[in-house]
Scaffold this motif. Sequence first.
Motif, PDB file in Angstrom:
ATOM      1  N   THR A  67       0.816  -1.209   0.000  1.00 51.31           N
ATOM      2  CA  THR A  67       0.000   0.000   0.000  1.00 51.31           C
ATOM      3  C   THR A  67       0.851   1.262   0.000  1.00 51.31           C
ATOM      4  N   ASP A  68       2.172   1.112   0.253  1.00 52.24           N
ATOM      5  CA  ASP A  68       3.042   2.271   0.278  1.00 52.24           C
ATOM      6  C   ASP A  68       3.352   2.788  -1.116  1.00 52.24           C
ATOM      7  N   ASN A  69       3.059   2.005  -2.110  1.00 57.37           N
ATOM      8  CA  ASN A  69       3.368   2.406  -3.476  1.00 57.37           C
ATOM      9  C   ASN A  69       2.261   3.312  -3.999  1.00 57.37           C
ATOM     10  N   ASN A  70       2.659   4.424  -4.629  1.00 60.90           N
ATOM     11  CA  ASN A  70       1.668   5.388  -5.096  1.00 60.90           C
ATOM     12  C   ASN A  70       0.934   4.915  -6.343  1.00 60.90           C
ATOM     13  N   GLN A  71       1.514   3.982  -7.073  1.00 60.98           N
ATOM     14  CA  GLN A  71       0.867   3.501  -8.286  1.00 60.98           C
ATOM     15  C   GLN A  71      -0.304   2.594  -7.938  1.00 60.98           C
ATOM     16  N   ALA A  72      -1.223   2.464  -8.891  1.00 54.83           N
ATOM     17  CA  ALA A  72      -2.378   1.591  -8.672  1.00 54.83           C
ATOM     18  C   ALA A  72      -1.910   0.155  -8.478  1.00 54.83           C
ATOM     19  N   GLU A  73      -2.408  -0.475  -7.439  1.00 53.11           N
ATOM     20  CA  GLU A  73      -1.998  -1.845  -7.132  1.00 53.11           C
ATOM     21  C   GLU A  73      -2.616  -2.822  -8.137  1.00 53.11           C
ATOM     22  N   LYS A  74      -1.788  -3.745  -8.607  1.00 56.26           N
ATOM     23  CA  LYS A  74      -2.260  -4.797  -9.481  1.00 56.26           C
ATOM     24  C   LYS A  74      -2.667  -6.007  -8.639  1.00 56.26           C
ATOM     25  N   VAL A  75      -3.530  -6.838  -9.188  1.00 54.90           N
ATOM     26  CA  VAL A  75      -3.998  -8.035  -8.482  1.00 54.90           C
ATOM     27  C   VAL A  75      -3.869  -9.237  -9.402  1.00 54.90           C
ATOM     28  N   VAL A  76      -3.366 -10.355  -8.872  1.00 53.78           N
ATOM     29  CA  VAL A  76      -3.370 -11.616  -9.596  1.00 53.78           C
ATOM     30  C   VAL A  76      -4.123 -12.635  -8.757  1.00 53.78           C
ATOM     31  N   ARG A  77      -5.113 -13.276  -9.360  1.00 59.81           N
ATOM     32  CA  ARG A  77      -5.928 -14.278  -8.667  1.00 59.81           C
ATOM     33  C   ARG A  77      -5.440 -15.659  -9.094  1.00 59.81           C
ATOM     34  N   ILE A  78      -4.868 -16.383  -8.147  1.00 61.25           N
ATOM     35  CA  ILE A  78      -4.255 -17.675  -8.436  1.00 61.25           C
ATOM     36  C   ILE A  78      -5.179 -18.802  -7.973  1.00 61.25           C
ATOM     37  N   GLY A  79      -5.681 -19.580  -8.915  1.00 59.71           N
ATOM     38  CA  GLY A  79      -6.512 -20.732  -8.577  1.00 59.71           C
ATOM     39  C   GLY A  79      -5.640 -21.951  -8.351  1.00 59.71           C
ATOM     40  N   TYR A  80      -5.917 -22.695  -7.274  1.00 61.52           N
ATOM     41  CA  TYR A  80      -5.044 -23.833  -6.980  1.00 61.52           C
ATOM     42  C   TYR A  80      -5.827 -25.028  -6.472  1.00 61.52           C
ATOM     43  N   VAL A  81      -5.280 -26.191  -6.761  1.00 58.79           N
ATOM     44  CA  VAL A  81      -5.819 -27.445  -6.253  1.00 58.79           C
ATOM     45  C   VAL A  81      -4.971 -27.896  -5.072  1.00 58.79           C
ATOM     46  N   ARG A  82      -5.456 -28.885  -4.335  1.00 56.74           N
ATOM     47  CA  ARG A  82      -4.721 -29.340  -3.157  1.00 56.74           C
ATOM     48  C   ARG A  82      -3.700 -30.409  -3.522  1.00 56.74           C
ATOM     49  N   TRP A  83      -2.854 -30.073  -4.441  1.00 65.63           N
ATOM     50  CA  TRP A  83      -1.695 -30.893  -4.759  1.00 65.63           C
ATOM     51  C   TRP A  83      -0.738 -30.013  -5.532  1.00 65.63           C
ATOM     52  N   GLY A  84       0.479 -30.479  -5.734  1.00 67.20           N
ATOM     53  CA  GLY A  84       1.433 -29.734  -6.516  1.00 67.20           C
ATOM     54  C   GLY A  84       2.161 -28.670  -5.707  1.00 67.20           C
ATOM     55  N   LEU A  85       2.741 -27.758  -6.415  1.00 64.16           N
ATOM     56  CA  LEU A  85       3.582 -26.732  -5.822  1.00 64.16           C
ATOM     57  C   LEU A  85       2.798 -25.623  -5.138  1.00 64.16           C
ATOM     58  N   LEU A  86       1.670 -25.228  -5.706  1.00 58.75           N
ATOM     59  CA  LEU A  86       0.994 -24.024  -5.249  1.00 58.75           C
ATOM     60  C   LEU A  86       0.542 -24.075  -3.786  1.00 58.75           C
ATOM     61  N   PRO A  87       0.053 -25.211  -3.245  1.00 59.21           N
ATOM     62  CA  PRO A  87      -0.261 -25.212  -1.812  1.00 59.21           C
ATOM     63  C   PRO A  87       0.960 -24.922  -0.933  1.00 59.21           C
ATOM     64  N   ILE A  88       2.124 -25.397  -1.355  1.00 57.63           N
ATOM     65  CA  ILE A  88       3.360 -25.127  -0.619  1.00 57.63           C
ATOM     66  C   ILE A  88       3.698 -23.638  -0.695  1.00 57.63           C
ATOM     67  N   VAL A  89       3.550 -23.078  -1.890  1.00 55.45           N
ATOM     68  CA  VAL A  89       3.830 -21.657  -2.089  1.00 55.45           C
ATOM     69  C   VAL A  89       2.925 -20.811  -1.200  1.00 55.45           C
ATOM     70  N   ARG A  90       1.659 -21.150  -1.184  1.00 53.61           N
ATOM     71  CA  ARG A  90       0.716 -20.390  -0.356  1.00 53.61           C
ATOM     72  C   ARG A  90       1.055 -20.518   1.126  1.00 53.61           C
ATOM     73  N   GLN A  91       1.384 -21.724   1.556  1.00 52.47           N
ATOM     74  CA  GLN A  91       1.691 -21.950   2.959  1.00 52.47           C
ATOM     75  C   GLN A  91       2.972 -21.215   3.379  1.00 52.47           C
ATOM     76  N   ARG A  92       3.949 -21.152   2.498  1.00 49.88           N
ATOM     77  CA  ARG A  92       5.235 -20.519   2.824  1.00 49.88           C
ATOM     78  C   ARG A  92       5.121 -19.001   2.945  1.00 49.88           C
ATOM     79  N   GLY A  93       4.257 -18.390   2.136  1.00 55.26           N
ATOM     80  CA  GLY A  93       4.004 -16.956   2.266  1.00 55.26           C
ATOM     81  C   GLY A  93       5.032 -16.044   1.630  1.00 55.26           C
ATOM     82  N   GLU A  94       6.023 -16.604   0.906  1.00 57.89           N
ATOM     83  CA  GLU A  94       7.051 -15.763   0.302  1.00 57.89           C
ATOM     84  C   GLU A  94       6.600 -15.117  -1.003  1.00 57.89           C
TER      85      GLU A  94
END
Length: 357
Positions: A53-80
């Motif tokens: 929110t500190d950035n003056n430019q309009a914030e972009k949004v990416v909506r990531i759909g994920y299933v409960r397998w593969g890499l993405l659940p790990i990515v979400r859990q890690r929070g990086e």
Amino acid sequence: MSIAFPKLSCDRFTGLFAGLVLTIPILTSCTAQPTSTNANQTPATQTASANSTDNNQAEKVVRIGYVRWGLLPIVRQRGELEKKLAAQNIKVEWVGPFPAFAPVLEAVNAGEVDFTSGGDIPGISGLVGGTPVCVIAYQPPIPEAEAILVKSDSSIRSPQDLIGKKVAVNRGGWGEHLLLKVLAQANIPKEQVERVYLSPTDALPAVTQGHVDAWSVWEPNVSIAEVEHSLRPIASGEAASHYGVYMVQKDFLAKDAAVVKATLEAIQQEADWAVQNKASAAELFGKSTDLKPDTVKQLGQEQIVEQVKPLTAQVISGIQERADWMYSQKAVPKQIDIRQSVCPATPGLETYTSIQQ
């Protein structure tokens, strides 16, 4: 970060790491319909959201759909991922988790998902059905993450023993494709084995209670079935190696290519981390999916890791062969040209949209 959790609607269908510990737990038999909420933000994602929110430019949004397998659940859990993208004024909204890739593609159709990953076979089914996505990257096959399973006391010992039996599969997905390929290699007419279309949630009790004789499925369901229910394999995924695919909603790519580039590069970094930290990745996956410790242990021992790679001519040809074969088996209603479904050449994304030979 705004996170989307599914509302469950039981009248719809529910149903090896694009460099990761490949896993999809036993889920509800209801199709997930995503809605947005901020209920479960982790400290890391709250910090990332605040920084953005500190950035003056309009914030972009990416909506990531994920299933409960593969890499993405790990990515979400890690929070990086959230922190990396927040530094570029991009907010992540997680949409899911979904029980399988088919309902994720339904969410894309509904305008609720911009970026996602899943299996090549359900991806082909989605493309055949007109889902407005293009393929931008892939994960190599992980055949050890799939199997056809039976009860420990079953008389079924080989594919030949499936003649006259019932096998649970997910329609138009990896499970159905694996079964059909195993039968073809064993010279068994597919009509001699009854396919029973069930979601993972319904398939597990169906096989353990004897309503079906076998189950063609993928991780983490394989480990769940073996560790917690003493099922055993009679065939592996070697008969039908499957790619994973990363897909982007076409209009989103055209409008926000820079966001797609940032998202894909950050996810690739997360995949590299998972490769170097397999035990930690398995632990994070277990936390994200509430798997039992023994099941997580087996997954960690297998060290199945997903990798994110640019498409090559050979990979596209391989996915095309799968699409053609599925059509020949009447598993999909029409043929498609996979090259027409690859993301178009895009400035800044040349690594992923210029096909490697």
